[in-house]
Design a protein around this motif. Structure first.
Motif, PDB file in Angstrom:
ATOM      1  N   UNK A   1       0.843  -1.202   0.000  1.00  0.00           N
ATOM      2  CA  UNK A   1       0.000   0.000   0.000  1.00  0.00           C
ATOM      3  C   UNK A   1       0.887   1.265   0.000  1.00  0.00           C
ATOM      4  N   UNK A   2       1.906   1.259   0.843  1.00  0.00           N
ATOM      5  CA  UNK A   2       2.823   2.397   0.936  1.00  0.00           C
ATOM      6  C   UNK A   2       3.618   2.543  -0.362  1.00  0.00           C
ATOM      7  N   UNK A   3       4.138   1.401  -0.892  1.00  0.00           N
ATOM      8  CA  UNK A   3       4.916   1.409  -2.138  1.00  0.00           C
ATOM      9  C   UNK A   3       4.103   1.998  -3.283  1.00  0.00           C
ATOM     10  N   UNK A   4       2.842   1.577  -3.363  1.00  0.00           N
ATOM     11  CA  UNK A   4       1.970   2.064  -4.432  1.00  0.00           C
ATOM     12  C   UNK A   4       1.748   3.579  -4.295  1.00  0.00           C
ATOM     13  N   UNK A   5       1.486   4.041  -3.087  1.00  0.00           N
ATOM     14  CA  UNK A   5       1.244   5.470  -2.858  1.00  0.00           C
ATOM     15  C   UNK A   5       2.524   6.283  -3.077  1.00  0.00           C
ATOM     16  N   UNK A   6       3.684   5.712  -2.706  1.00  0.00           N
ATOM     17  CA  UNK A   6       4.965   6.403  -2.881  1.00  0.00           C
ATOM     18  C   UNK A   6       5.287   6.521  -4.368  1.00  0.00           C
ATOM     19  N   UNK A   7       5.060   5.453  -5.119  1.00  0.00           N
ATOM     20  CA  UNK A   7       5.184   5.489  -6.569  1.00  0.00           C
ATOM     21  C   UNK A   7       6.592   5.510  -7.119  1.00  0.00           C
ATOM     22  N   UNK A   8       7.595   5.749  -6.331  1.00  0.00           N
ATOM     23  CA  UNK A   8       8.988   5.776  -6.791  1.00  0.00           C
ATOM     24  C   UNK A   8       9.713   4.544  -6.263  1.00  0.00           C
ATOM     25  N   UNK A   9      10.910   4.337  -6.805  1.00  0.00           N
ATOM     26  CA  UNK A   9      11.735   3.231  -6.335  1.00  0.00           C
ATOM     27  C   UNK A   9      12.110   3.470  -4.874  1.00  0.00           C
ATOM     28  N   UNK A  10      11.999   2.441  -4.040  1.00  0.00           N
ATOM     29  CA  UNK A  10      12.381   2.594  -2.639  1.00  0.00           C
ATOM     30  C   UNK A  10      12.674   1.226  -2.035  1.00  0.00           C
ATOM     31  N   UNK A  11      13.325   1.286  -0.890  1.00  0.00           N
ATOM     32  CA  UNK A  11      13.643   0.084  -0.131  1.00  0.00           C
ATOM     33  C   UNK A  11      12.981   0.243   1.237  1.00  0.00           C
ATOM     34  N   UNK A  12      12.499  -0.843   1.798  1.00  0.00           N
ATOM     35  CA  UNK A  12      11.860  -0.799   3.122  1.00  0.00           C
ATOM     36  C   UNK A  12      12.801  -1.364   4.175  1.00  0.00           C
ATOM     37  N   UNK A  13      12.789  -0.706   5.339  1.00  0.00           N
ATOM     38  CA  UNK A  13      13.542  -1.219   6.491  1.00  0.00           C
ATOM     39  C   UNK A  13      12.656  -1.115   7.723  1.00  0.00           C
ATOM     40  N   UNK A  14      12.852  -2.079   8.611  1.00  0.00           N
ATOM     41  CA  UNK A  14      12.117  -2.051   9.884  1.00  0.00           C
ATOM     42  C   UNK A  14      12.949  -1.234  10.871  1.00  0.00           C
ATOM     43  N   UNK A  15      12.293  -0.301  11.547  1.00  0.00           N
ATOM     44  CA  UNK A  15      12.985   0.562  12.506  1.00  0.00           C
ATOM     45  C   UNK A  15      12.435   0.342  13.916  1.00  0.00           C
TER      46      UNK A  15
END
Length: 198
Positions: free
Chosen positions: A141-155
């Motif tokens: 959901x976040x990736x779709x809304x962000x729309x750009x290339x990104x990497x996810x990390x748990x904080x």
């Protein structure tokens, strides 16, 4: 010889009279000297007593002022401690309410909104979006809304929720977490809560 005796007698009387006048004169001078010395000593004693009283009064005033300042400081410390405790309680309740909010549908909408806001700034590749472990279910959901290339990390630094983004290549970071937004409200709360210590 009677004339001589009479002359000697008159001489003795004259000498005695002169001696008596001198004695009285000396006694008067001594009395005047004693009186003058006594008056000077009295002035000195009174002056010294006045100085001592003034010194004692100044020390008492200083002591009272220090004691009052100490009491005022202690009261301020106590008030600040109470104010901090009240603020901490208020923010702890707000944190709980926000944590409850992260379990509702509105939280998904908030994450989408935050991702869209971040996408306007982080357009280049290399962006990392940090989320809490509980929000892994919203990655797509976040990736779709962000729309750009990104990497996810748990904080582990995100306790309530939201998104923390950074891009080392761009040299920027943005904190769109509920944790940061809650903390940002502390200053506003202190200024507007009516709990000021003056």
């Amino acid at each position: 010889m009677a004339v001589n005796d009479d002359k000697i007698n008159k001489f003795y009387v004259a000498i005695n009279h002169y001696a008596e006048e001198q004695r009285k004169k000396i006694e008067q001078e001594i009395e005047a000297f004693k009186k003058k010395e006594l008056e000077e000593a009295e002035v000195d004693v009174l002056t010294e007593a006045y100085r001592l009283i003034q010194k004692e009064m100044a020390e008492m005033r200083n002591g009272i002022a220090q004691e009052m300042a100490q009491r005022e400081m202690n009261v301020r410390k106590e008030l600040l401690s109470k104010r901090r405790k009240i603020a901490d309680e208020v923010f702890e309740r707000a944190k709980k309410a926000l944590s409850e909010f992260t379990k509702e549908k509105g939280y998904e909408d908030l994450l989408v909104k935050k991702a869209k806001i971040l996408s306007k700034t982080f357009r280049k590749p290399g962006t990392v979006l940090c989320i809490r472990k509980e929000d892994e279910q919203y990655k797509e959901l976040i990736q779709k809304a962000f729309g750009n290339d990104c990497e996810f990390r748990i904080s582990d630094d995100i306790h309530i929720g939201g998104i923390l983004a950074y891009n080392s290549g761009m040299g920027i970071a943005a904190d769109e977490t509920l944790d940061a937004q809650l903390e940002d409200q502390r200053e506003w709360f202190e200024e507007n809560s009516g709990l000021a210590v003056v």
